[in-house]
Motif scaffolding. Structure first.
Motif, PDB file in Angstrom:
ATOM      1  N   GLN A 215       3.694   6.871  -6.704  1.00 53.78           N
ATOM      2  CA  GLN A 215       3.810   6.767  -5.241  1.00 53.78           C
ATOM      3  C   GLN A 215       4.705   5.599  -4.844  1.00 53.78           C
ATOM      4  N   GLN A 216       4.539   4.471  -5.544  1.00 54.09           N
ATOM      5  CA  GLN A 216       5.342   3.314  -5.162  1.00 54.09           C
ATOM      6  C   GLN A 216       6.814   3.536  -5.497  1.00 54.09           C
TER       7      GLN A 216
ATOM      8  N   SER B  40       0.143   9.425  -9.023  1.00 50.56           N
ATOM      9  CA  SER B  40      -0.479   8.150  -9.383  1.00 50.56           C
ATOM     10  C   SER B  40       0.091   7.049  -8.501  1.00 50.56           C
ATOM     11  N   GLY B  41      -0.573   5.902  -8.483  1.00 48.12           N
ATOM     12  CA  GLY B  41      -0.097   4.787  -7.665  1.00 48.12           C
ATOM     13  C   GLY B  41       1.321   4.372  -8.018  1.00 48.12           C
TER      14      GLY B  41
ATOM     15  N   GLN C 262       0.817  -1.230   0.000  1.00 49.18           N
ATOM     16  CA  GLN C 262       0.000   0.000   0.000  1.00 49.18           C
ATOM     17  C   GLN C 262       0.849   1.279   0.000  1.00 49.18           C
ATOM     18  N   PHE C 263       2.063   1.227  -0.429  1.00 49.25           N
ATOM     19  CA  PHE C 263       3.010   2.359  -0.521  1.00 49.25           C
ATOM     20  C   PHE C 263       3.342   2.968   0.838  1.00 49.25           C
TER      21      PHE C 263
ATOM     22  N   LEU D  38      -1.485  -1.878  -7.690  1.00 51.64           N
ATOM     23  CA  LEU D  38      -1.390  -0.929  -8.808  1.00 51.64           C
ATOM     24  C   LEU D  38      -2.306  -1.302  -9.967  1.00 51.64           C
TER      25      LEU D  38
END
Ligand SMILES: Nc1ncnc2c1ncn2[C@@H]1O[C@H](COP(=O)(O)OP(=O)(O)OP(=O)(O)O)[C@@H](O)[C@H]1O
Ligand SMILES: [Mg+2]
Lengths: 235, 241
Positions: free
Chosen positions: B142-143, B138-139, B85-86, B167
């Motif tokens: 973020q990751q 964006s996901g 979940q980052f 993602l």
């Protein structure tokens, strides 16, 4: 009731400089509310942190002990009326103090009462922060207290603030009972003036309007603060 | 580098790990696959003590980290972790996310940390996001920031727990690409993933876990083309279609 309103206004406000009494009363009301909120905030935050950490480290006996003490406090305070608490505070616990200290006694009693409600607000605010945040902080090598103060609490404040503002407003209004322990707050002053003029309309309605405008002012200030805290949510 | 000796982890009645032993050498890229709930995350989290093993020992660079006297905070500074979940800090800007830990832990001054963060951001092509907040990314972005945040601590090993599972499909590639780069630079990595392509291409060793045990431990070619364990064969038949 509205007979001779100018005369009533004169008697309730101008005569013998009675308007000063409202200001003096409001001053006491504010001092008690603010003092109590400060005590409540400190007490409530400490209790919330004890409870959260006791929950995270179930094996720590010392934390467990503190946790039980906190539970007793929360149960007693939330299970008895504020009115009874303040009478006990004034007539039993601080009975030895003279009347000069009644404002101080009121601050302490309201602070202790408020602490129980604030503790619950802060605790649920902390626990509403995603658990992943704690793990992310700890996985970077930050200590438990560094993670709490730099990562969890700043986020928890956003959850806490609206409820805390509400608590402040409730507390501010609830101080109206301090007249029972001989504190000259706004409500007490209004009844005092009423007893001199034998005309309740102006002093009571006026005190209600003063309470209302301050509550509205507090709500407005809180909304502004919430907006500022939410700036990192924007997309 | 990492030595895992008969690690067992129970959550009440649930036996998440039933005696896992493993030796991971410097520079290895270990990929762990297995069915949901088999204990992959628990295993990874035992490596940096986010979970405390019920029994068994974990050694890291000659130190027994499961010993109660071990300083876990010091240990974790050398082990980066990336979560499904980052877990970026939403109230901090991207730059602050990256510099918070090294500065707080006094490994770098704010200036040094800023400089390093800017270099890392340039490397992943996200320089212009330095002052943005995580919610604005964006996901996949973020990751990648989460990976960079861990790298800013200069760790000796990186742990990844299903870094691409949360993602959207079109963002998986950019994250895997960054992980591949890291692998090529010689980073020691332990990766839990469902990305079989990544495992085949990047892993030096693949582990198959089921029921809290490691049932197969082999280089990727053997692991995918000549699996020995029957449950692994079933598993591969399902995921490789
Ligand atoms: N904190 C916890 N408390 C209780 N049970 C847990 C906890 N963490 C994990 N478990 C249980 O331990 C077992 C292993 O969980 P784990 O998360 O390690 O599996 P996983 O292989 O990572 O699965 P997934 O692929 O779904 O992520 C599961 O049965 C899970 O329900
Ligand atoms: Mg998992």
């Amino acid at each position: 009731m509205f007979d001779d309103l100018p005369g009533q206004l004169y008697a309730a406000l101008i005569k013998e400089d009675r308007w000063k009494l409202y200001i003096e009363g409001l001053g006491n009301t504010m001092i008690i509310a603010i003092g109590a909120v400060v005590i409540g905030l400190v007490l409530g935050t400490v209790i919330a942190l004890i409870k959260v950490n006791a929950n995270l480290n179930k094996k720590n006996v010392f934390l467990k002990f503190l946790d039980v003490i906190c539970d007793i406090y929360l149960t007693v305070i939330r299970g008895t009326p504020m009115m009874v608490q303040i009478l006990i505070g004034f007539n039993i616990i601080f009975a030895a103090l003279s009347f000069d200290y009644s404002v101080l006694v009121a601050i302490i009693c309201f602070g202790i009462n408020s602490g129980a409600y604030v503790a619950e607000i802060v605790r649920s605010g902390i626990q509403a922060v995603n658990r992943g945040q704690l793990e992310a902080g700890r996985s970077l090598g930050l200590s438990n207290s560094q993670t709490m103060s730099l990562i969890i609490l700043p986020q928890a404040i956003k959850n806490i603030l609206p409820a805390l503002g509400n608590e402040l407003i409730v507390l501010f209004k609830e101080t109206a009972i301090v007249g029972y322990i001989a504190v000259q707050d706004l409500t007490k002053m209004a009844t005092l003036i009423q007893s001199r003029t034998y005309q309740p309309f102006v002093p009571l309605i006026l005190s209600a309007l003063i309470y209302l405008s301050i509550v509205m002012l507090m709500s407005w200030g809180l909304r502004g603060l919430e907006r500022r805290l939410n700036k990192s949510d924007r997309r | 580098m990492i030595d895992v000796k008969s690690v067992v982890k129970h959550f009440g009645d649930i036996h998440a790990l039933n005696g896992v032993s493993l030796h991971i050498k410097k520079g290895e890229k270990v990929v762990i696959v297995g069915p949901s709930g088999c204990g992959k995350s628990t295993f990874l989290r035992c490596l940096n003590l986010l979970e405390t093993p019920t029994s068994g020992e974990v050694w890291f660079e000659g130190e027994c980290i499961t010993d109660p006297r071990c300083n876990v905070n010091k240990l974790r500074m050398r082990m980066g972790m990336v979560f499904q979940q980052f877990n970026l800090f939403p109230h901090k800007t991207i730059l602050q996310n990256i510099t918070l830990a090294p500065v707080t832990l006094k490994l770098m001054t704010q200036e040094e940390a800023d400089k390093r963060a800017i270099e890392l951001l340039a490397r992943i092509g996200l320089s212009e996001k330095a002052d943005a907040y995580p919610a604005q990314l964006s996901g996949g972005q973020q990751q990648r920031i989460a990976i960079v945040r861990a790298l800013a601590m200069n760790p000796d090993v990186m742990l990844f727990d299903e870094p691409t599972s949360a993602l959207d499909p079109e963002m998986v590639g950019e994250v895997l690409e960054l992980m591949k780069e890291l692998a090529d630079e010689g980073m020691t990595m332990v990766v839990v993933t469902h990305e079989m392509g990544f495992a085949r291409e990047v892993a030096t060793r693949c582990l198959f876990m089921a029921d809290g045990q490691v049932l197969e431990d082999a280089p990727p070619t053997e692991f995918f083309y000549r699996p020995k364990n029957d449950r692994l064969k079933d598993f591969l038949a399902k995921v490789l279609v």
